[in-house]
Design an enzyme around this catalytic site. Structure first.
Site, PDB file in Angstrom:
ATOM      1  N   ASN A  89       0.726  -1.195   0.094  1.00 45.96           N
ATOM      2  CA  ASN A  89       0.013   0.141   0.009  1.00 45.96           C
ATOM      3  C   ASN A  89       0.925   1.267   0.180  1.00 45.96           C
ATOM      4  O   ASN A  89       0.397   2.274  -0.207  1.00 45.96           O
ATOM      5  CB  ASN A  89      -0.814   0.078   1.012  1.00 45.96           C
ATOM      6  CG  ASN A  89      -1.671   1.303   1.465  1.00 45.96           C
ATOM      7  OD1 ASN A  89      -2.382   1.667   0.455  1.00 45.96           O
ATOM      8  ND2 ASN A  89      -1.112   2.055   2.515  1.00 45.96           N
ATOM      9  N   SER A 140      -3.021  -0.628  -6.661  1.00 49.17           N
ATOM     10  CA  SER A 140      -2.915   0.115  -7.606  1.00 49.17           C
ATOM     11  C   SER A 140      -3.671   1.399  -7.647  1.00 49.17           C
ATOM     12  O   SER A 140      -4.070   2.129  -6.617  1.00 49.17           O
ATOM     13  CB  SER A 140      -3.168  -0.656  -8.843  1.00 49.17           C
ATOM     14  OG  SER A 140      -2.814   0.039 -10.106  1.00 49.17           O
ATOM     15  N   TYR A 154       2.582   9.476 -11.871  1.00 48.24           N
ATOM     16  CA  TYR A 154       1.858   8.636 -10.987  1.00 48.24           C
ATOM     17  C   TYR A 154       1.301   7.316 -11.669  1.00 48.24           C
ATOM     18  O   TYR A 154       1.791   6.500 -11.367  1.00 48.24           O
ATOM     19  CB  TYR A 154       1.009   9.329 -10.220  1.00 48.24           C
ATOM     20  CG  TYR A 154       0.055   8.587  -9.204  1.00 48.24           C
ATOM     21  CD1 TYR A 154       0.559   8.177  -7.926  1.00 48.24           C
ATOM     22  CD2 TYR A 154      -1.116   8.060  -9.627  1.00 48.24           C
ATOM     23  CE1 TYR A 154      -0.379   7.427  -6.918  1.00 48.24           C
ATOM     24  CE2 TYR A 154      -2.081   7.383  -8.487  1.00 48.24           C
ATOM     25  CZ  TYR A 154      -1.571   6.991  -7.416  1.00 48.24           C
ATOM     26  OH  TYR A 154      -2.397   6.263  -6.561  1.00 48.24           O
ATOM     27  N   LYS A 158       2.217   3.281 -11.719  1.00 46.02           N
ATOM     28  CA  LYS A 158       0.956   2.116 -11.430  1.00 46.02           C
ATOM     29  C   LYS A 158       1.007   1.449 -12.704  1.00 46.02           C
ATOM     30  O   LYS A 158       0.585   0.037 -12.464  1.00 46.02           O
ATOM     31  CB  LYS A 158      -0.184   2.915 -11.130  1.00 46.02           C
ATOM     32  CG  LYS A 158      -0.300   3.930  -9.791  1.00 46.02           C
ATOM     33  CD  LYS A 158      -0.217   2.943  -8.583  1.00 46.02           C
ATOM     34  CE  LYS A 158      -0.198   3.425  -7.359  1.00 46.02           C
ATOM     35  NZ  LYS A 158       0.224   2.564  -6.060  1.00 46.02           N
TER      36      LYS A 158
END
Length: 294
Positions: A89, A140, A154, A158
């Protein structure tokens, strides 16, 4: 099909001190499980440690440090004897136009969001493989399904996480290890405050920034983190968890919209795509060793 949750499962949760990670930690403890909660700073976990005693092991960890990740996982396994659910996480949002990113800013985004999850996945696999069981949950984002202005790096982190995790799922399945990519929408966490860093803005992008700020103000939907935790609990209790799980109605609709648009584009360019392939025998000399000095 949903299995009866096993009592006393052991979780390893990164970024556990706040936001979604904190919600996952609280949900796991409420279910009677044990948790290894890791984060850069642990002070916010002290009330949970006082409440749950030896069912919570809080350990400091910077997931970008590969050696430290392996050491921390070893400590967790020695302490509880096993690992059952691993939740990657830890992450943050670097916000800015692609052109505005310097090397250090770009690498920092990838180091935490992608490499951090990679190092943890590598570190826990020997234990999960030896057990013949385990579930790696990669947090994700809807940003993994499409790139958007201001969140390009970002999304890149991911996208990388998802590509790696798809391969990991196929590689680990033979050992009884499951992998799921959880793709959340917006939640009321500190991702947009203390979990956010921003580039130095370039003036020429000011009109686009103003338009995006208007869109965010009009259409942003954010939920309480405990709803994400409830979904993850259902996920890890399942006998047959999916490779991907969307969290949120807006995200669900967006994912289908993105997929349909891609399929429409591929179909419109089908003739060109198919014409670019025509199998032939290997050309003469193809793949031959280079000449001396070549």
């Amino acid at each position: 099909m949903t299995a009866t949750p096993a009592a006393g499962r052991v979780w390893f949760i990164t970024g556990a001190s706040r936001g979604l990670g904190r919600a996952f930690t609280e949900a796991a403890l409420a279910a009677g499980d044990r948790v290894v909660a890791v984060a850069r700073t642990l002070t916010t976990l002290e009330p949970l440690a006082a409440e749950h005693g030896d069912r919570l092991l809080a350990l400091p960890l910077d997931v970008t440090d590969r050696a430290a990740v392996h050491t921390t996982v070893d400590t967790a396994v020695r302490h509880f004897g096993r690992l059952d659910i691993v939740v990657n996480n830890a992450g943050f949002l670097a916000m800015g136009m692609v052109e505005e990113f310097g090397e250090a800013e770009a690498r920092a985004q990838m180091d935490t969001n992608f490499f951090g999850a990679l190092w943890v996945s590598q570190a826990v696999l020997p234990t999960l493989r030896a057990q013949g069981s385990g579930h790696i949950v990669q947090i994700s984002s809807i940003g993994a399904l499409g790139g958007y202005p201001l969140t390009g790096l970002y999304s890149a982190s991911k996208f990388a996480l998802e590509g790696m995790s798809e391969a990991l799922a196929a590689e680990a399945a033979a050992f009884g290890v499951k992998v799921t990519l959880v793709e959340p929408g917006g939640y009321w966490t500190d991702l947009y405050t203390t979990g956010l860093v921003a580039t130095e803005p370039m003036d020429l992008y000011a009109p686009l920034r103003a338009e995006l700020e208007k869109q965010f103000a009009e259409s942003s939907i954010d939920s309480l983190p405990h709803l994400a935790a409830e979904a993850v609990m259902k996920l890890v209790d399942s006998d047959d968890p999916p490779l991907r799980l969307l969290l949120g109605s807006a995200v669900y609709d967006m994912a289908f919209d993105i997929s349909r648009k891609r399929m429409d584009t591929w179909a419109a360019w089908e003739e060109t795509s198919r014409a670019a392939e025509r199998g032939v025998e290997a050309p003469e000399g193809y793949g031959a060793p280079a000449a001396d000095g070549g």
